[in-house]
Design an enzyme around this catalytic site. Structure first.
Site, PDB file in Angstrom:
ATOM      1  CG  HIS A  75       5.437  -0.981  -1.015  1.00  0.00           C
ATOM      2  ND1 HIS A  75       5.938  -0.440   0.146  1.00  0.00           N
ATOM      3  CD2 HIS A  75       6.495  -1.080  -1.854  1.00  0.00           C
ATOM      4  CE1 HIS A  75       7.237  -0.207  -0.004  1.00  0.00           C
ATOM      5  NE2 HIS A  75       7.601  -0.604  -1.209  1.00  0.00           N
ATOM      6  CD  GLU A  76       6.491  -3.646  -5.178  1.00  0.00           C
ATOM      7  OE1 GLU A  76       7.024  -3.060  -6.145  1.00  0.00           O
ATOM      8  OE2 GLU A  76       7.090  -3.898  -4.131  1.00  0.00           O
ATOM      9  CG  HIS A  79       7.736   1.445  -5.944  1.00  0.00           C
ATOM     10  ND1 HIS A  79       8.553   2.405  -5.397  1.00  0.00           N
ATOM     11  CD2 HIS A  79       7.804   0.375  -5.114  1.00  0.00           C
ATOM     12  CE1 HIS A  79       9.088   1.944  -4.283  1.00  0.00           C
ATOM     13  NE2 HIS A  79       8.645   0.723  -4.083  1.00  0.00           N
ATOM     14  CG  ASP A 171      11.377   0.634  -2.061  1.00  0.00           C
ATOM     15  OD1 ASP A 171      11.642   0.213  -3.206  1.00  0.00           O
ATOM     16  OD2 ASP A 171      10.338   0.341  -1.457  1.00  0.00           O
TER      17      ASP A 171
END
Length: 379
Positions: A75-76, A79, A171
């Site tokens: 997930h990170e 980004h 987010d």
């Protein structure tokens, strides 16, 4: 949980690798939540795997905790990959107690880029949830792979949906900020709106946990209450930090090197401090620049060192011994302002900087860091 932050401690934890060239660290606090997930998840594993002994169910629960943090890492990374695509520097990713943080060192320049960077994480989590949903049918019910895949797709669904809630520092809060920024053409207003939504979410989380027993007719779930308080604290603190950042940015227009500069007098290195201070007072100046015998600046007298020198020693201490050599990074253009000035100071931390004219017109004055900090005092 997922957030993006420009500054964290210099020792975030154990370094695990560099996927896509981005350093990844695991904070020691991860062990706390991994133990908690293992303990709380084990009864569910035991129900799904009734023929397995207790040790095996605990191992499966621990593997689930590890896989869950791998999902958070992906997930990170989503980004960070999008941020780097837009040319934004990424310092590192840290996995910690409540999830992960992507340390992106500069804000996106446009609302569209802000939205894209923020949406990349939840989009990947929801994609992993979809893959896990279909993959769970590939394994027989009652087997360890089925339990792990089923729980992982549920967990990624929760992470994806929760992170899209409209409140900073989630987010979804950054996506809301991008929307308000686009409508108002003011990033500060976007931050304020998303931060207050975040505070509201924190309150709702705690109220829900307190009201859940009455709504369900069951007793208090202490694990639900604990997680709700932890998540609410995380959101409230992050939203409050965003509000402070917004107030800091609102004062950026006041940050002009030329307006904050102190008039400086030149002194040679061997001049006693007492004499240099007398000359400074007589000239009604606020700083001292050490020059060589040809008049070229070579160092800046450190104001903190001057203050720390007892008055009775000042006749015997030379200004050269209290000065910092002028490195190129300590010489700044006098017309710097706003974030450009902050970035220049952050790149070379110091108590004082020499301001010079860009056109070669010579020394303008000295910028003292304490004077810059006073612009933001009370924020």
């Amino acid at each position: 949980m997922s957030t993006q932050s420009p500054q964290r401690p210099e020792s975030p934890g154990l370094r695990m690798g560099r996927p896509f060239g981005i350093p990844v660290y695991v904070s020691p606090t991860w062990l706390i939540v991994a133990a908690f997930i293992t303990y709380t998840f084990q009864p569910m594993v035991a129900m799904e795997l009734p023929d397995r002994d207790t040790l095996v169910t605990y191992l499966v629960a621990f593997v689930f905790a590890v896989f869950l943090y791998v999902s958070v890492l992906l997930h990170e990374l989503a980004h960070c990959v999008v941020a780097r695509y837009f040319g934004l520097p990424v310092k590192r990713i840290t996995l910690y107690l409540l999830g992960g943080v992507s340390e992106i060192e500069r804000e996106p320049e446009t609302p569209a880029r802000e939205f894209s960077v923020a949406f990349a994480g939840p989009l990947l989590s929801l994609g992993l949830a979809a893959v896990g949903f279909f993959a769970s049918d590939l394994f027989p019910v009652g087997t360890i792979p089925h339990v792990l895949v089923w729980q992982l797709w549920i967990s990624n669904l929760i992470v994806g949906v929760f992170n899209m809630l409209p409140g900073l520092p989630l987010d979804g809060g950054r996506m809301l900020r991008a929307g308000v920024w686009k409508l108002t053409r003011d990033s500060g207003k976007g931050t304020l709106a998303a931060a207050w939504f975040g505070r509201g979410l924190a309150v709702v989380l705690v109220l829900y946990a307190l009201a859940a027993p009455a709504m369900t007719g069951q007793g208090t779930s202490w694990s639900l209450l604990l997680w709700s308080v932890l998540l609410a604290s995380f959101i409230w603190i992050g939203a409050s930090q965003s509000l402070r950042v917004a107030r800091v940015r609102a004062r950026m227009p006041q940050l002009q090197a030329r307006a904050l500069a102190r008039r400086a007098i030149p002194v040679t290195p061997e001049v006693p401090l007492a004499e240099a201070l007398r000359r400074r007072e007589q000239a009604q100046a606020g700083a001292m620049v050490v020059v060589d015998h040809e008049g070229d600046p070579i160092a800046i007298v450190n104001e903190a060192a001057v203050t720390a020198t007892p008055e009775q020693r000042r006749p015997w201490v030379t200004v050269g011994s209290l000065a910092r050599t002028l490195e190129p990074s300590l010489v700044l253009p006098a017309d710097l302002s706003g974030e450009a000035l902050i970035d220049a100071m952050r790149g070379a931390p110091s108590g004082e900087y020499l301001l010079v004219e860009r056109d070669g017109g010579g020394v303008y004055g000295v910028l003292v860091t304490a004077d810059v900090n006073r612009v933001f005092s009370g924020v």
